[in-house]
Design an enzyme around this catalytic site. Structure first.
Site: not given
Length: 562
Positions: A98, A205, A21, A254
């Site tokens: 992704d 995904d 962060d 995946e």
């Protein structure tokens, strides 16, 4: 087997929310990742896989996307993302993103339109169905018996049009209708947009769920109407033809519930689909008859049988992805190693396995310093939707609270999502604010700063393994042969490429183990045995025909075949 850069690469997975962060809001972000690029370069990884950073309501921590071509504000801006890409490329590293296109968020503009009316132009972007008559009542019930991976029915009733929409995951993640050519074109255009911005590939995904069985019939026990559906390979070949084949990129899908034969269809050298897939057979080794949450003991012989099946059956036909944990799985050291007394040596032993099998290794953030599972006292400290849904469902069905929590301690996804442990200061140096998910209390002992200060740390062991992989083609391309399949304590195997051979010997447990080399299976010139790496000090010129391995000991020898 054709040589490719993605076969020779080591991938590092970043879960942005938990990595670093930069602005004190408690949530990891893109500038935080940028600040740690030199750390990743020092480790030696080649590719960064970035979990979703797109616009999202965060029902499933970014895997519910409301805008595929925009960056979520809490992670930063598109300029920050472009700076990240440039920073990686400047350091000789690549970036894969992704791709989440089995479903979108229910807040995506397509779905907002889709639910307005049955004749809306976007209605067919999703899977809508009327209910069927309820045999036990006067009303209607779900269109079929499909269940969600996140508990309950896979159908959600929508009052606006009095129909149900399909959601294999959360009800805020409606499934896209891949039968609609317009949907596929939208996806391919979006992929092209990202590739033209310079990314180096995609992790896809749940990509083998995109094709559903026509008619959406009820599923029989042990079957599914949405895993490896009838058109999935047609869609994947179209995606490759329309998009992927035009770029030199890395792709990994995946894919749940696949066999090696399925994987060869998805990732075969001549198939024109993907480079490799993630499969989950090994991830189910400690699941009982009730599934993931029914934690069961596992045997090393079964572990070896699963790994070896994938190594042997894909050899020369398709490429493996090698991983032992990720953002959806518990920490490898707690699951397969010893996160207590033998923390360091067992972490190094598992790393040895990961980096000496045939396939592309994937390191999940924190794995390289030996991060472990966490045991939060209260269910209120957990954030993961799958975990919270399971807890409510199990409590409603009368399960004991302590037993449920023990399942969560072993298998919950938040084990992997606790913030990265950078130092021993407040919140492990992850944030100056309040972290979105509590930090694992062991950060005082397990953190990057202490790992970098210790030449014998797990970090430097990973670094050496990565360096060895770059120097020895046999580690990447060598043929795998298992030794002593039934041994319940030692995992040993060879990798052979031409006259070069690796001998890998791993003690998986805390008790000493006797290893006797079968010279009928391993024939080599004894004078050529070179110890490449080990997690203990090893005497020079030790006879390797008979060894007593110490707890979690790992050795890798390079041999010359007779």
């Amino acid at each position: 087997m054709v040589k490719k850069w993605w076969k020779e690469s080591v991938v590092y997975q970043i879960y942005p929310r938990s990595f670093m962060d930069s602005n004190g809001d408690g949530v990891g972000d893109l500038k935080g990742i940028i600040s740690k690029l030199d750390y990743l370069k020092n480790l030696g990884v080649d590719v960064i896989w970035l979990c979703p950073v797109y616009e999202s309501p965060n029902d499933d921590n970014g895997y519910d996307i409301s805008n595929y071509q925009s960056i979520i504000g809490e992670f930063g801006t598109m300029k920050d993302w472009e700076d990240l890409l440039a920073g990686l490329h400047d350091r000789g590293m690549k970036l894969i993103m992704d791709l989440v296109v089995n479903h979108s968020s229910d807040e995506h503009a397509w779905f907002v339109e889709s639910r307005k009316s049955k004749d809306n132009p976007y209605r067919d972007y999703y899977i809508w169905r009327s209910g069927k008559d309820d045999p036990e009542g006067d009303g209607v019930t779900e269109p079929n018996n499909w269940g969600s991976f996140f508990s309950g029915s896979a159908w959600q009733y929508d009052e606006a049009t009095e129909e149900y929409f399909l959601h294999i995951f959360s009800k805020k993640q409606p499934d896209l209708n891949w039968e609609n050519e317009k949907v596929r074109r939208e996806v391919y255009d979006m992929m092209t947009w990202w590739l033209d911005k310079g990314i180096d590939g995609f992790r896809m995904d749940v990509i083998n769920l995109i094709s559903k069985v026509p008619g959406l019939p009820d599923s029989k026990e042990g079957e599914s109407g949405f895993i490896n559906g009838p058109r999935v390979h047609e869609f994947m070949q179209e995606m490759n033809r329309e998009v992927l084949s035009k770029y030199d990129v890395m792709t990994v899908g995946e894919t749940c519930d696949v066999t090696p034969d399925d994987a060869i269809l998805f990732a075969g050298e001549d198939r024109g689909e993907l480079n490799m897939v993630f499969q989950f057979e090994l991830m189910g080794i400690d699941s009982g008859p009730t599934g993931k949450w029914g934690v069961a003991p596992w045997k090393l012989s079964e572990f070896k049988k699963i790994v070896s099946k994938w190594q042997v059956e894909l050899q020369g036909k398709a490429w493996n992805s090698i991983y032992l944990n990720n953002h959806d799985q518990p920490r490898l050291l707690s699951r397969f190693g010893n996160d207590g007394e033998h923390h360091s040596v067992s972490g190094k032993m598992l790393a040895t396995l990961l980096h000496t099998l045939q396939g592309t290794p994937y390191i999940y953030q924190g794995e390289e310093i030996g991060m472990t599972n966490v045991r939060f006292e209260s269910i209120d400290e957990y954030k993961d939707i799958e975990t919270l849904n399971m807890y409510r469902e199990y409590r409603d069905n009368g399960h004991d609270h302590s037993a449920i929590m023990n399942s969560i301690y072993a298998k919950g996804r938040d084990n992997a999502r606790t913030p990265m442990q950078w130092n021993d200061e407040a919140n492990a140096g992850f944030t100056t604010g309040t972290p979105w998910l509590a930090v694992n209390p062991n950060y005082k002992e397990i953190n990057v700063e202490s790992a970098l200060a210790d030449e014998g740390s797990i970090f430097y062991y990973y670094k050496k393994l990565i360096e060895l992989r770059k120097r020895h083609d046999v580690i990447v391309y060598g043929e795998y042969v298992l030794i002593d399949a039934e041994n319940e304590q030692i995992y040993a195997y060879t990798r052979t490429l031409g006259k070069e051979q690796l001998l890998v010997i791993l003690n998986f447990y805390e008790h000493p183990a006797r290893f006797v080399l079968d010279r009928e299976k391993v024939s080599f010139d004894s004078n050529t045995a070179e110890l490449l790496i080990s997690n203990y000090d090893v005497p020079a010129n030790q006879d390797i025909d008979q060894l007593t391995l110490r707890p979690y000991e790992a050795r890798v020898y390079k041999l010359t075949v007779n």
